[in-house]
Design a protein around this motif. Structure first.
Motif, mmCIF file in Angstrom:
data_model
loop_
_atom_site.group_PDB
_atom_site.id
_atom_site.type_symbol
_atom_site.label_atom_id
_atom_site.label_comp_id
_atom_site.label_asym_id
_atom_site.label_seq_id
_atom_site.Cartn_x
_atom_site.Cartn_y
_atom_site.Cartn_z
ATOM 1 N N SER A 1 52.067 95.012 34.337
ATOM 2 C CA SER A 1 52.615 93.855 33.638
ATOM 3 C C SER A 1 51.551 92.801 33.383
ATOM 4 C CB SER A 1 53.756 93.259 34.461
ATOM 5 O OG SER A 1 54.129 91.988 33.964
ATOM 6 N N PHE A 2 51.610 92.186 32.206
ATOM 7 C CA PHE A 2 50.705 91.101 31.859
ATOM 8 C C PHE A 2 51.093 89.790 32.555
ATOM 9 C CE2 PHE A 2 49.617 93.012 27.405
ATOM 10 C CZ PHE A 2 48.983 94.062 28.040
ATOM 11 N N GLN B 1 52.100 89.987 38.563
ATOM 12 C CA GLN B 1 51.004 90.645 39.259
ATOM 13 C C GLN B 1 51.493 91.807 40.133
ATOM 14 O OE1 GLN B 1 47.951 89.607 38.627
ATOM 15 N NE2 GLN B 1 46.799 90.910 40.019
ATOM 16 N N SER C 1 49.127 89.437 24.539
ATOM 17 C CA SER C 1 48.865 88.196 25.257
ATOM 18 C C SER C 1 49.821 88.113 26.439
ATOM 19 C CB SER C 1 49.042 86.978 24.340
ATOM 20 O OG SER C 1 50.326 86.980 23.750
ATOM 21 N N SER C 2 49.341 87.554 27.534
ATOM 22 C CA SER C 2 50.136 87.495 28.749
ATOM 23 C C SER C 2 51.295 86.525 28.571
ATOM 24 C CB SER C 2 49.277 87.053 29.928
ATOM 25 O OG SER C 2 48.981 85.666 29.837
ATOM 26 N N THR D 1 45.068 89.988 26.734
ATOM 27 C CA THR D 1 45.105 90.892 27.890
ATOM 28 C C THR D 1 45.126 92.336 27.422
ATOM 29 O OG1 THR D 1 46.424 89.196 29.024
ATOM 30 C CG2 THR D 1 46.340 91.370 30.041
ATOM 31 N N ALA E 1 45.447 96.532 29.088
ATOM 32 C CA ALA E 1 45.783 97.341 30.256
ATOM 33 C C ALA E 1 45.856 98.804 29.862
ATOM 34 C CB ALA E 1 47.114 96.890 30.860
ATOM 35 N N ASN F 1 43.552 99.468 36.624
ATOM 36 C CA ASN F 1 42.743 98.806 35.600
ATOM 37 C C ASN F 1 41.340 98.427 36.051
ATOM 38 O OD1 ASN F 1 44.529 98.742 33.296
ATOM 39 N ND2 ASN F 1 45.802 97.330 34.477
#
Length: 272
Positions: A117-118, A121, A206-207, A215, A217, A257
């Motif tokens: 997930s952006f 955490q 974008s987060s 972002t 991933a 990542n």
């Protein structure tokens, strides 16, 4: 050309002027360029299937192409035409996303996509992605359903996009249907198998944090079928810990990542 064919070809000639070119239109419709030229000249009429494809593309009523020229012009042609800049934009989009349906069809269907997930955490996002063919183009629809693990608030995000294949890589460019400021790009390794079951790549956006950080991933697309229980598939979406039973075995390690030692940039990991 018969008298009955004359209005059809004349109306078709009028309406295709809205396109950047006849070749671009033929690519969108998946109709042979030479065959379409015969439609325009009145040498032949398209099949009912191709006629409907043309009508749907231009937003015409069924049978409208056979109306008299005056009636057709009154209802469909005497409307604001697209500008030259619109044509240029269409041309660029068509060039970038010119469909190669033969190569894209193995990827069609429903997939569960997995990536860290952006915004939350340590949690893996599981979303539902539908890749489908429409009017000669491959499109995408993505739905994210999740519950905030801290506040308990529920969220639903929806995206639609275009899909293309370049150099054996699948490109999916999407924009949010709920927020004008959201876009995402996913690039996946292609496969030489007749049916794509598991695909790996990178997803960018974008987060959800206040800074909206760009972002990227690692992502895995796991195909679940062409005809599915949609309610069940959507119900499986959400935020999960890497060791959750809702994350299939072997997927979580592929999503890590950290940079590989041999690279200075984040790269996708091919699925073995």
């Amino acid at each position: 050309m018969t008298d009955q064919d004359a209005p059809f070809s004349a109306n078709l000639k009028m309406i295709v002027t809205r396109e950047a070119s006849v070749s671009d239109l033929c690519r969108k419709l998946s109709i042979n360029r030479q065959q379409f030229a015969r439609y325009l000249s009145g040498q032949t009429r398209p099949s009912p299937h191709n006629t409907r494809k043309i009508e749907v593309h231009f937003g015409l009523e069924p049978g409208a192409l056979s109306w008299s020229k005056a009636e057709f012009q009154r209802n469909y042609v005497n409307l604001p035409l697209t500008s030259a800049s619109d044509h240029q934009v269409n041309k660029l989009v068509n060039e970038a996303f010119s469909p190669d349906l033969r190569r894209l069809r193995p990827y069609l269907g429903y997939h569960h996509a997995y990536f860290y997930s952006f915004g939350w955490q340590g949690k893996i996002m599981k979303t539902l992605v539908h890749l489908y063919e429409q009017d000669g183009q491959v499109l995408s629809k993505t739905i994210e359903r999740l519950r905030d693990p801290v506040t308990g608030h529920r969220f639903v995000f929806k995206y639609r996009g275009l899909v293309t294949m370049k150099a054996e890589r699948l490109f999916i460019a999407e924009t949010s249907t709920m927020s004008a400021g959201e876009m995402a790009l996913t690039i996946l390794y292609g496969t030489y198998r007749s049916q794509a079951t598991k695909l790996s790549g990178l997803t960018m956006g974008s987060s959800s944090a206040s800074r909206r950080d760009p972002t990227v991933a690692r992502v895995i697309y796991n195909k679940i079928g062409n005809n599915i229980d949609l309610r069940k598939a959507l119900g499986a979406c959400g935020l999960y810990l890497p060791n959750s039973q809702d994350v299939p075995s072997g997927i979580a390690p592929l999503l890590d990542n950290h940079l590989d030692p041999a690279f200075d940039v984040l790269t996708a990991r091919p699925v073995e």
